[in-house]
Write a protein that holds these residues in place. Structure first.
Motif, PDB file in Angstrom:
ATOM      1  N   LEU A   1       0.828  -1.310  -0.185  1.00  0.00           N
ATOM      2  CA  LEU A   1       0.162   0.032  -0.060  1.00  0.00           C
ATOM      3  C   LEU A   1       0.983   1.238   0.114  1.00  0.00           C
ATOM      4  O   LEU A   1       0.592   2.245  -0.772  1.00  0.00           O
ATOM      5  N   ILE A   2       2.182   1.263   0.744  1.00  0.00           N
ATOM      6  CA  ILE A   2       2.909   2.389   0.783  1.00  0.00           C
ATOM      7  C   ILE A   2       3.511   2.571  -0.502  1.00  0.00           C
ATOM      8  O   ILE A   2       3.493   3.664  -1.315  1.00  0.00           O
ATOM      9  N   SER A   3       3.720   1.702  -1.423  1.00  0.00           N
ATOM     10  CA  SER A   3       4.353   1.701  -2.641  1.00  0.00           C
ATOM     11  C   SER A   3       3.277   2.183  -3.611  1.00  0.00           C
ATOM     12  O   SER A   3       3.497   2.907  -4.608  1.00  0.00           O
ATOM     13  N   MET A   4       2.169   1.587  -3.625  1.00  0.00           N
ATOM     14  CA  MET A   4       0.974   2.190  -4.344  1.00  0.00           C
ATOM     15  C   MET A   4       0.512   3.525  -4.421  1.00  0.00           C
ATOM     16  O   MET A   4       0.419   4.135  -5.307  1.00  0.00           O
ATOM     17  N   ALA A   5       0.502   4.049  -2.874  1.00  0.00           N
ATOM     18  CA  ALA A   5       0.198   5.501  -2.699  1.00  0.00           C
ATOM     19  C   ALA A   5       1.224   6.155  -3.544  1.00  0.00           C
ATOM     20  O   ALA A   5       1.073   7.429  -3.805  1.00  0.00           O
ATOM     21  N   PHE A   6       2.599   6.001  -3.272  1.00  0.00           N
ATOM     22  CA  PHE A   6       3.367   6.847  -3.976  1.00  0.00           C
ATOM     23  C   PHE A   6       3.455   6.897  -5.522  1.00  0.00           C
ATOM     24  O   PHE A   6       3.405   8.006  -5.938  1.00  0.00           O
ATOM     25  N   ALA A   7       3.031   5.895  -6.117  1.00  0.00           N
ATOM     26  CA  ALA A   7       2.840   5.696  -7.570  1.00  0.00           C
ATOM     27  C   ALA A   7       1.497   6.433  -7.850  1.00  0.00           C
ATOM     28  O   ALA A   7       1.550   7.353  -8.895  1.00  0.00           O
ATOM     29  N   VAL A   8       0.273   6.505  -7.047  1.00  0.00           N
ATOM     30  CA  VAL A   8      -0.781   7.215  -7.113  1.00  0.00           C
ATOM     31  C   VAL A   8      -0.436   8.800  -7.026  1.00  0.00           C
ATOM     32  O   VAL A   8      -0.722   9.590  -7.750  1.00  0.00           O
ATOM     33  N   GLY A   9       0.526   8.964  -6.027  1.00  0.00           N
ATOM     34  CA  GLY A   9       0.848  10.356  -5.790  1.00  0.00           C
ATOM     35  C   GLY A   9       1.637  10.972  -6.910  1.00  0.00           C
ATOM     36  O   GLY A   9       1.274  12.416  -7.252  1.00  0.00           O
ATOM     37  N   ILE A  10       2.303  10.260  -7.728  1.00  0.00           N
ATOM     38  CA  ILE A  10       3.026  10.926  -8.936  1.00  0.00           C
ATOM     39  C   ILE A  10       1.896  11.210  -9.914  1.00  0.00           C
ATOM     40  O   ILE A  10       2.066  12.185 -10.628  1.00  0.00           O
ATOM     41  N   ALA A  11       0.940  10.411 -10.084  1.00  0.00           N
ATOM     42  CA  ALA A  11      -0.085  10.408 -10.982  1.00  0.00           C
ATOM     43  C   ALA A  11      -0.918  11.909 -10.507  1.00  0.00           C
ATOM     44  O   ALA A  11      -1.226  12.656 -11.706  1.00  0.00           O
ATOM     45  N   LEU A  12      -1.335  12.004  -9.395  1.00  0.00           N
ATOM     46  CA  LEU A  12      -1.992  13.037  -9.015  1.00  0.00           C
ATOM     47  C   LEU A  12      -1.419  14.291  -9.187  1.00  0.00           C
ATOM     48  O   LEU A  12      -1.843  15.165  -9.318  1.00  0.00           O
ATOM     49  N   PHE A  13       0.131  14.352  -8.936  1.00  0.00           N
ATOM     50  CA  PHE A  13       0.949  15.324  -8.974  1.00  0.00           C
ATOM     51  C   PHE A  13       0.636  15.823 -10.559  1.00  0.00           C
ATOM     52  O   PHE A  13       0.871  17.024 -10.954  1.00  0.00           O
ATOM     53  N   GLY A  14       0.533  14.847 -11.590  1.00  0.00           N
ATOM     54  CA  GLY A  14       0.774  15.370 -12.892  1.00  0.00           C
ATOM     55  C   GLY A  14      -0.695  16.098 -13.024  1.00  0.00           C
ATOM     56  O   GLY A  14      -0.722  17.143 -13.892  1.00  0.00           O
ATOM     57  N   ALA A  15      -1.752  15.631 -12.597  1.00  0.00           N
ATOM     58  CA  ALA A  15      -3.064  16.344 -12.635  1.00  0.00           C
ATOM     59  C   ALA A  15      -3.128  17.731 -12.021  1.00  0.00           C
ATOM     60  O   ALA A  15      -3.882  18.794 -12.402  1.00  0.00           O
ATOM     61  N   LEU A  16      -2.357  17.883 -10.717  1.00  0.00           N
ATOM     62  CA  LEU A  16      -2.329  19.111 -10.200  1.00  0.00           C
ATOM     63  C   LEU A  16      -1.543  20.269 -10.893  1.00  0.00           C
ATOM     64  O   LEU A  16      -1.719  21.252 -10.886  1.00  0.00           O
ATOM     65  N   GLY A  17      -0.410  19.741 -11.631  1.00  0.00           N
ATOM     66  CA  GLY A  17       0.207  20.491 -12.299  1.00  0.00           C
ATOM     67  C   GLY A  17      -0.360  21.073 -13.673  1.00  0.00           C
ATOM     68  O   GLY A  17      -0.263  22.234 -14.040  1.00  0.00           O
ATOM     69  N   TYR A  18      -1.647  20.371 -14.085  1.00  0.00           N
ATOM     70  CA  TYR A  18      -2.224  20.742 -15.366  1.00  0.00           C
ATOM     71  C   TYR A  18      -3.188  21.975 -14.546  1.00  0.00           C
ATOM     72  O   TYR A  18      -3.436  22.600 -15.644  1.00  0.00           O
ATOM     73  N   PHE A  19      -3.559  21.867 -13.857  1.00  0.00           N
ATOM     74  CA  PHE A  19      -4.572  22.854 -13.176  1.00  0.00           C
ATOM     75  C   PHE A  19      -4.037  24.103 -12.855  1.00  0.00           C
ATOM     76  O   PHE A  19      -4.685  24.871 -12.533  1.00  0.00           O
ATOM     77  N   ILE A  20      -2.878  23.937 -11.886  1.00  0.00           N
ATOM     78  CA  ILE A  20      -2.126  24.875 -11.180  1.00  0.00           C
ATOM     79  C   ILE A  20      -0.839  25.162 -12.130  1.00  0.00           C
ATOM     80  O   ILE A  20       0.032  24.462 -11.800  1.00  0.00           O
ATOM     81  N   GLN A  21      -0.891  26.173 -12.912  1.00  0.00           N
ATOM     82  CA  GLN A  21       0.165  26.485 -13.856  1.00  0.00           C
ATOM     83  C   GLN A  21       1.225  27.100 -13.032  1.00  0.00           C
ATOM     84  O   GLN A  21       2.693  26.831 -13.229  1.00  0.00           O
ATOM     85  N   PRO A  22       1.213  28.541 -12.426  1.00  0.00           N
ATOM     86  CA  PRO A  22       2.107  29.300 -12.168  1.00  0.00           C
ATOM     87  C   PRO A  22       3.020  28.490 -10.968  1.00  0.00           C
ATOM     88  O   PRO A  22       2.492  27.554 -10.157  1.00  0.00           O
TER      89      PRO A  22
END
Length: 500
Positions: free
Chosen positions: A180-201
Motif C-alpha cells: 500500500l505504501i508503494s501504491m500510494a507513492f505511484a498514485v501520488g505521482i499521477a495526482l501530481f501530474g493532474a495538479l500541475g495541469y490545473f495549477i500552472q504558476p
C-alpha cells in the motif's frame, strides 16, 4: 506472551491500525509530489532568441533577447535558466537526490536509536517547512538549497514511514501494508501530474503540493510509538501500554495483556548495546544478507530509473507523461500481493522471478528490429520491464524489512536504500553507452536484472515465519540464514562468544 501472540489478542489489523496505516499511506502522496516537483516546476518552455544585426556581447544581453513562445511559468522563465544556465535545473534535481541519499543514511540508524515516532514527526515537520521555502524562494540559490533540505527529510522519513506502517500491524499484514505504501507513492505521482495541469504558476503549484503535508503532519501527531521498537529496547511496560490502547480502540478486551519479560534482558546485553550500522558488517548473518540485498536494491534502482528514462522520451503533454510515470506501476502491486503470500512462491522466489523477467524483457529489446509493430516495440518491452522491476522493487522493501531484526531494521533499510540511490545516480549515464553499441544500455539492464535475480535466491524465505526482534534471534533456525553452511554456523558461534 510474545509480540505476535499479543497482536493476535489486540487485533493484527483492527480499525485503529487501519486508520493509523491510512495516515502513513496517504503521507506517501505528499512525498511523491515533493519527489516529482522539479519535473514540472523545472520545465523548459519553447522559446526563441530574437536575431539582431549585432551578436550578443554578454549573457545578460542574450537573455534580453529571449522570447518564450509557450505560456508557462517555471523557474526557467523566472530565472532564465537556459543555454549556459540550463544545468541549474538538473543541479536542483541532483541536490534533491543527494539529500535522499544522506537522509537514508542518517535517519535509519537514528530511528533505531531514539524511536520511530520522534524521528518521523520531526522529519515531516521540517520537510513541510523547507517545502514552503522552495515555494517562496527569492533566488535560485535559495531554491536549490531548499531542494537539498527537502530531499534530506524526504529520504529519511520515507524509510521510517514504511517501517512504522508494518510495525503497527501483525506480521501477516506486512506484505499488504508495504505494498500500500508503494501504491500510494505511484498514485501520488499521477495526482501530481493532474495538479500541475490545473495549477500552472510554479510557485502556486509548489505551495499547493506542499500544503497537503500540513494536514498529514497534524494527523500524524496522534500516532503512537511502535510497540515492536519499544519491546526491542526493553521498554516492555510502554509496549504493553501501546498495545492495550490499540486493543481498546479496536474494541478488544486486553486488560490482562502481559508481554514476556525478555526485552529488558536483551536490551541490557552487550550485543544489543552495540547495535548500529557496524553490526551489519560484524554480524556474520547480517553481513551476508546485507551484501546480497545491497546489490539487489542497486540493480532494482538502476533498471527502474534507466528504463524510465528510456520509456519517458516520448512526445505529448508533459502532464500526461508524469501521470503515466506513476500509473504504469500500479498493475505491479496486485501481482506482488498475490505471489508473495503463496507458499509455492513467497518473497524470495517472487522477487527473483520479477527481476529475471525484467532482465529478460530488456534482452528481448536487443533482438527485435527498430521498425517492429507496436505490440513488440522497444517501448512496449521497456514498459513491460519497468512493470516487472517495479514489482521486484516493492517486494524488496517488504522482504528486506522481514530479514532484519527490529533493533536494526531501519539501519538495514537505510544501507540498502543508500545502495539504491547509487543505482539511481548511475542510471542516467547508461543511455550514453549507445556510443559503443545501440543495444549496450539494454544489455546492462539485462545483466543487472538477471544477476540480481539469481543472487536473491541465496536469501532465506520469510513467509509465515516469526519476525526477529533482536540479533540473538538470528541464530534460531526458523529465521533462516543466507548461504547457510557449517563454516557460517561456526563463524556465527564464534561471533556470539566474542560478544558475551
Amino acid at each position: 506472551m510474545d509480540l505476535e501472540e499479543a497482536f493476535q489478542v489486540v487485533g493484527e489489523f483492527g480499525p485503529y491500525q487501519r486508520r493509523a496505516v491510512a495516515v502513513l499511506v496517504l503521507t506517501q502522496v505528499y512525498m511523491a509530489c515533493q519527489s516529482m516537483l522539479i519535473v514540472l516546476v523545472g520545465s523548459t518552455p519553447e522559446y526563441r532568441i530574437e536575431q539582431l544585426d549585432a551578436a550578443p556581447s554578454s549573457q545578460q544581453e542574450l537573455l534580453q533577447r529571449v522570447v518564450f513562445t509557450e505560456d508557462l511559468d517555471t523557474i526557467v522563465t523566472e530565472w532564465f535558466l537556459i543555454k549556459q544556465q540550463a544545468y541549474k535545473v538538473s543541479l536542483a534535481g541532483s541536490l534533491f537526490f543527494a539529500g535522499l541519499l544522506v537522509g537514508n543514511i542518517v535517519f535509519g540508524p537514528l530511528s533505531d536509536k531514539i524511536g520511530r515516532r520522534p524521528v518521523y514527526l520531526t522529519g515531516l515537520f521540517f520537510e513541510v517547512l523547507f517545502g514552503y521555502l522552495t515555494a517562496f524562494a527569492p533566488s535560485y540559490e535559495v531554491f536549490a538549497v531548499s531542494r537539498l533540505l527537502v530531499g534530506l527529510m524526504n529520504g529519511g522519513i520515507g524509510l521510517v514511514c514504511f517501517v512504522l506502517a508494518q510495525e503497527y500491524v501483525g506480521k501477516s499484514y506486512w506484505a499488504m501494508t508495504g505494498t500500500l505504501i508503494s501504491m500510494a507513492f505511484a498514485v501520488g505521482i499521477a495526482l501530481f501530474g493532474a495538479l500541475g495541469y490545473f495549477i500552472q504558476p510554479w510557485r502556486n503549484l509548489a505551495t499547493a503540493a506542499n500544503s497537503s503535508g500540513v494536514l498529514f503532519f497534524l494527523l500524524s501527531v496522534t500516532l503512537p510509538e511502535s510497540p515492536r521498537w519499544l519491546y526491542s529496547q526493553g521498554r516492555t511496560e510502554q509496549a504493553e501500554e501501546v498495545l492495550r490502547y490499540m486493543a481498546l480502540r479496536n474494541g478488544s478486551a486486553a486488560k490482562n495483556l502481559m508481554l514476556r519479560r525478555v526485552g529488558a534482558a536483551k536490551a541490557d546485553s552487550h550485543a544489543n548495546r552495540g547495535v548500529g550500522v557496524l553490526q551489519l558488517v560484524i554480524h556474520p548473518v547480517l553481513r551476508m544478507r546485507t551484501m546480497v540485498l545491497m546489490y539487489v536494491w542497486y540493480a532494482c534502482s538502476l533498471v527502474y530509473y534507466g528504463l524510465t528514462l528510456g520509456a519517458g522520451q516520448t512526445s505529448g503533454s508533459r502532464y500526461v507523461n508524469v501521470a503515466m510515470y506513476g500509473l504504469v506501476e500500479l498493475p505491479a502491486y496486485p501481482l506482488c500481493i498475490y505471489f508473495i503470500n503463496k507458499h509455492w512462491a513467497g518473497r524470495r522466489k517472487s522477487m527473483a522471478s520479477f527481476l529475471c523477467l525484467a532482465g529478460s524483457a530488456c534482452l528481448c529489446t536487443t533482438l527485435i528490429p527498430e521498425n517492429a509493430g507496436a505490440l513488440l516495440s522497444v517501448t512496449t518491452l521497456a514498459l513491460l520491464g519497468k512493470l516487472m522491476v517495479s514489482a521486484a522493487f516493492n517486494i524488496a522493501y517488504v522482504y528486506t524489512s522481514e530479514l532484519y531484526p527490529t533493533v536494526i531494521r531501519n539501519a538495514g533499510l537505510g544501507v540498502c536504500s543508500m545502495s539504491c540511490r547509487v543505482g539511481g545516480i548511475l542510471a542516467p549515464f547508461v543511455p550514453s553507452m549507445r556510443a559503443l553499441h545501440a543495444s549496450m544500455p539494454f544489455t546492462v539492464f539485462c545483466v543487472s536484472g538477471l544477476s540480481a535475480g539469481c543472487l536473491g535466491l541465496l536469501l532465506p524465505e520469510t513467509l509465515n515465519g516469526p519476525a526477529a526482534e533482536t540479533l540473538e534471534e538470528l541464530s534460531v533456525p526458523s529465521h533462516g540464514r543466507v548461504l547457510e553452511s557449517k563454516a557460517l554456523l561456526y563463524e556465527d558461534e564464534e561471533w556470539k562468544s566474542s560478544h558475551k
